[in-house]
Write an enzyme that holds these catalytic residues in place. Structure first.
Site, PDB file in Angstrom:
ATOM      1  N   ASP A 176     -27.279  34.077  14.564  1.00 19.68           N
ATOM      2  CA  ASP A 176     -27.757  33.923  15.978  1.00 19.68           C
ATOM      3  C   ASP A 176     -28.906  32.766  16.227  1.00 19.68           C
ATOM      4  O   ASP A 176     -29.695  32.549  14.995  1.00 19.68           O
ATOM      5  CB  ASP A 176     -28.208  35.208  16.608  1.00 19.68           C
ATOM      6  CG  ASP A 176     -28.165  35.328  18.027  1.00 19.68           C
ATOM      7  OD1 ASP A 176     -28.026  34.195  18.803  1.00 19.68           O
ATOM      8  OD2 ASP A 176     -28.500  36.321  18.536  1.00 19.68           O
ATOM      9  N   ASP A 193     -22.530  35.077  26.092  1.00 17.53           N
ATOM     10  CA  ASP A 193     -23.101  36.601  26.245  1.00 17.53           C
ATOM     11  C   ASP A 193     -22.091  37.163  27.115  1.00 17.53           C
ATOM     12  O   ASP A 193     -22.456  38.521  27.510  1.00 17.53           O
ATOM     13  CB  ASP A 193     -24.349  36.478  26.394  1.00 17.53           C
ATOM     14  CG  ASP A 193     -25.205  36.409  24.979  1.00 17.53           C
ATOM     15  OD1 ASP A 193     -24.530  36.901  23.836  1.00 17.53           O
ATOM     16  OD2 ASP A 193     -26.440  36.273  25.159  1.00 17.53           O
TER      17      ASP A 193
END
Ligand code: DGJ
Length: 755
Positions: free
Chosen positions: A464, A524
């Site tokens: 990430d 997301d």
């Protein structure tokens, strides 16, 4: 295949030729980039200048053909007669490169640095141009249906040279085009925008330090009337994860100049005597079969020449990720409980996301440190991983190695490892970036991540990066080179570890990252209705095997939209399927539905992940070998909807096919107060009885099946009617807002071909 004849080069790929010649002034001229032609066509395909264009600056006095400004080129100088956008700027010093020599080789010419490169069967042409004290190599590689380009600049002099702009590729194609770019932001990635290319420049650029969710590096140029199935479409992309630049501008001669490369914004590179600068590799493709044909070429290229070899066409596991269900709130017991349930549902990989290390109780602290939080995980990561692996699941782990929270042991020890810009540090998600241009920082990350992967039997890593808009200034490119070195050192020796890149979702969805890990967390935003745009528009340039696509809870965390579980599954099927919700909160009917979804997906997994992808008017289709699967997606319901057809593509016209719906179930609650009209007793739709029934009982939705030829299915299969306010029946579908349906179409071997 690359042909050479009398200073002309024909670069032949599947369905295209790029025809170049070194003209009498030593400039690399583009004769044609499009439908296949031969090297013998070089003379015929020249644009002749006649008496020239008024107001020209000539390379040779008295020769009207010698105006660089009016030639179609694949590289041009600056300040020497060509006043279109230049691919190279040396801090204001004019450039005028001319032909020196060339070479044709089989395979790629490997880069010297850490930049990733396409790999596979190809031929490469190098054309070297030169000017005083500098040499410039233009590389062209033909991989099947795709052409790649890159540039290398060499300082052969004794003084340093400052590069302020250097493109990977430049090309002047003749014609009038529409440019399609993909823009957005967090949870709203990949909005499609179309603009006609005119004489004012259109720029598709990212300056955040990352390839960014604002502007995908890839873009398209198409005939203004091109459709999904017809018309000429060019596709462009860049194998790079940092600031990128793409532009298109038409000249009055009717040439559209396209540039691709690193963004020149704040770019400055000192090229020392003897040193070379390599640009990232640019990608170009051409199709006469519309946007769909172009996508197929790009998909094949990504699946075969970009993603790591071990993962090429290798089935991806169905995963469970704890993030949306737990966020930072979990412990060993909770995770083991989730893993047991995930296994029972059919998942194959359990991924522990953020929050596993000391101090990480929220996103304010802990990034940069690797000591496990023993309060949450008393048996450590090894203990948890062992437990999960004994259940028959693989174990995957989240890392965010490029970042550091000021509230971390690492920052307290090495504040100088964080990137600064001379002002007070600005935080993004309460964090700073580590300075990946420092060898000590790179070693720290490589050692920690590698150690944990090896010790804990990790087979999947989610990498990430959530510190955006990085004011890296001149360090931007060095940072990316450092990142690539780190990724290479960790993952090249561990090719079986499945790396999924992520950057607040799709903030670093690019071909550079895909060379290290074959999939990227798309967004997301897992709301399936938004995913129709996000995944649908990504499919122009990237195959569905690269999409991390998860089913999450409804109402959705980012949109508060409530969508049926079947649609959440049906959309996620067209990617690498995962589940990301608190399984402890599932109803039994939902559990059963998920078990069915996963079993179905596993049966057709390779078709979903690697099949040819078609964007249909009312959904998506994937096709592989004898299997074809279509998803029909509804956004808002129409009252008394017209008849709907499913127009499939890519079938054999004469082949006999069997088609059927996957079969879905309807929640009773979706009928609201109508339920009381069909029951003998008067029940309150908000009362306990019906609320309980809604949680326990489902009704079958209408199904459809039959046989038809490929020709008929491509003409458009009439679908059974949808709910029209006249009652529920299994002879019709009941797709409400956000409803969807899956159709399976298989070659009918019993009937064989129609005689
Ligand atoms: C941002 C990612 O996009 C999410 O999927 C999740 O991993 C969080 N970071 C964790 O902090």
């Amino acid at each position: 295949m690359i042909e050479y004849n009398e200073r002309a080069f024909a670069l032949h790929g599947d369905g295209f030729t790029c025809l170049l010649r070194i003209n009498e002034y030593g400039l690399p001229e583009l004769l044609h980039f499009g439908d296949p032609v031969t090297v013998e066509d070089a003379e015929a395909l020249r644009f002749l200048p006649g008496l020239g264009w008024g107001g020209s600056v000539l390379l040779k006095e008295g020769d009207p053909a010698s105006c660089a400004d009016t030639m179609p080129l694949v590289w041009s100088g600056c300040g020497r007669g060509d006043y279109r956008e230049s691919p190279l700027e040396l801090d204001g010093v004019p450039t005028d490169f001319r032909y020196k020599n060339h070479a044709i080789t089989d395979g790629i010419v490997p880069m010297e640095g850490t930049l990733p490169q396409a790999k596979g069967d190809c031929q490469t042409l190098r054309i070297t141009l030169t000017q005083k004290n500098l040499e410039l190599d233009l590389y062209f590689s033909v991989f099947g249906g795709v052409l790649t380009r890159r540039t290398v600049l060499r300082n052969t002099g004794t003084a340093s040279v400052t590069i302020t702009k250097i493109m990977s590729a430049m090309i002047d194609i003749h014609g009038q085009y529409r440019m399609t770019t993909f823009n957005g932001g967090w949870i709203r990635e990949m909005g499609r925008h179309d603009d006609m290319v005119g004489e004012s420049r259109i720029v598709n650029e990212s300056v955040t330090g990352a390839s960014s969710n604002r502007h995908d590096p890839g873009f398209l140029l198409s005939d203004p009337d091109a459709t999904e199935e017809s018309g000429r479409v060019y596709g462009f992309n860049l194998i790079y994860s940092g600031n990128h630049y793409g532009s298109a501008q038409r000249s009055i001669q009717g040439f559209t100049r396209i540039l691709q490369g690193i963004s020149p914004s704040n770019f400055r590179w000192e090229l020392a005597p003897g040193a070379t600068f390599e640009t990232p590799e640019a990608v170009m493709a051409y199709s006469t079969e519309g946007f769909g044909g172009l996508s197929h070429k790009m998909h094949r290229f990504v699946n075969e020449c970009i993603v790591p070899e071990h993962w090429q066409y290798r089935a991806r596991p169905v995963l469970f990720n704890d993030w949306e269900g737990c966020m930072f709130d979990f412990d060993h017991k909770k995770l083991v409980g989730l893993a047991k349930q995930a296994k029972a549902l059919g998942c194959e990989l359990f991924v522990l996301d953020d929050g596993w290390f000391k101090g990480r109780k929220n996103d304010f602290a802990g990034l940069g440190d690797y000591a496990v939080d023993r309060k949450k995980l008393p048996h450590g990561l090894e203990g948890l991983s062992k437990k999960i692996r004994t259940m028959g699941l693989e174990f995957g782990l989240w890392f965010e190695p490029e970042s550091v929270n000021p509230d971390s042991d690492l920052y307290r020890k090495h504040p100088d490892w964080a990137l600064t810009d001379g002002f007070d540090p600005l935080l993004g998600r309460h964090q700073l970036l580590l300075d990946l241009t420092l060898p000590a920082v790179r070693d720290y990350i490589v050692e920690n991540v590698s150690r944990i992967i090896d010790r804990c039997g990790i087979t999947y890593v989610k990498w990430d990066m959530n510190r955006h808009s990085i004011a890296l200034g001149r360090k931007a490119h060095d940072y990316i080179l450092g990142l690539y070195e780190v990724l290479g050192r960790i993952f090249h020796p561990r090719p079986r570890v499945l790396l999924e890149n992520c950057s607040s979702g799709g903030n670093r969805f690019d071909l550079g990252m895909l060379t290290f890990g074959p999939q990227v967390w798309c967004s997301d935003n897992t709301d399936p209705i938004d995913r129709l745009t996000i995944q649908g528009n990504r499919s122009y340039l990237y195959p569905q095997s690269t999409f991390g696509a998860h089913v999450s809870a409804a109402p959705h965390a980012q949109t508060l939209r409530t969508t049926p579980l079947c649609t959440r599954g049906n959309v996620s099927f067209f990617g690498c399927l995962g589940y990301e919700l608190d399984l402890d909160h599932l109803l039994k009917i939902e559990r059963n539905e998920i078990i069915d979804q996963i079993a179905f997906y596993k049966k057709y997994r390779k078709t979903f992940q690697f099949g040819s992808f078609y964007r249909l008017k009312n959904g998506w289709q994937v096709s592989r070998k004898e299997y074809h699967i279509a998803g029909v997606f509804r956004t808002l319901t129409q009252p008394a909807p017209p008849y709907e057809t499913l127009r499939l593509r890519g079938l054999k016209r004469e082949q006999h096919y069997y088609y059927c719906t996957r079969g879905q179930r309807l929640r009773i609650g979706q009928f609201g107060s109508l339920v009381k009209h069909v029951l003998p007793v008067d029940l309150n739709p908000n009362g306990a009885v019906l609320r309980t029934a809604d949680r326990r009982i489902t009704l079958p939705d209408g199904t459809q099946q039959g046989h038809a030829t490929g020709a008929a299915l491509q003409a458009g299969l009439p679908l059974i009617p949808n709910f029209r306010g006249t009652g529920y029946d299994t002879n019709q579908r009941t797709l409400t807002d956000y409803g969807s349906e899956i159709y399976i179409i298989e070659e009918d071997w019993d009937s064989g071909k129609i005689r």
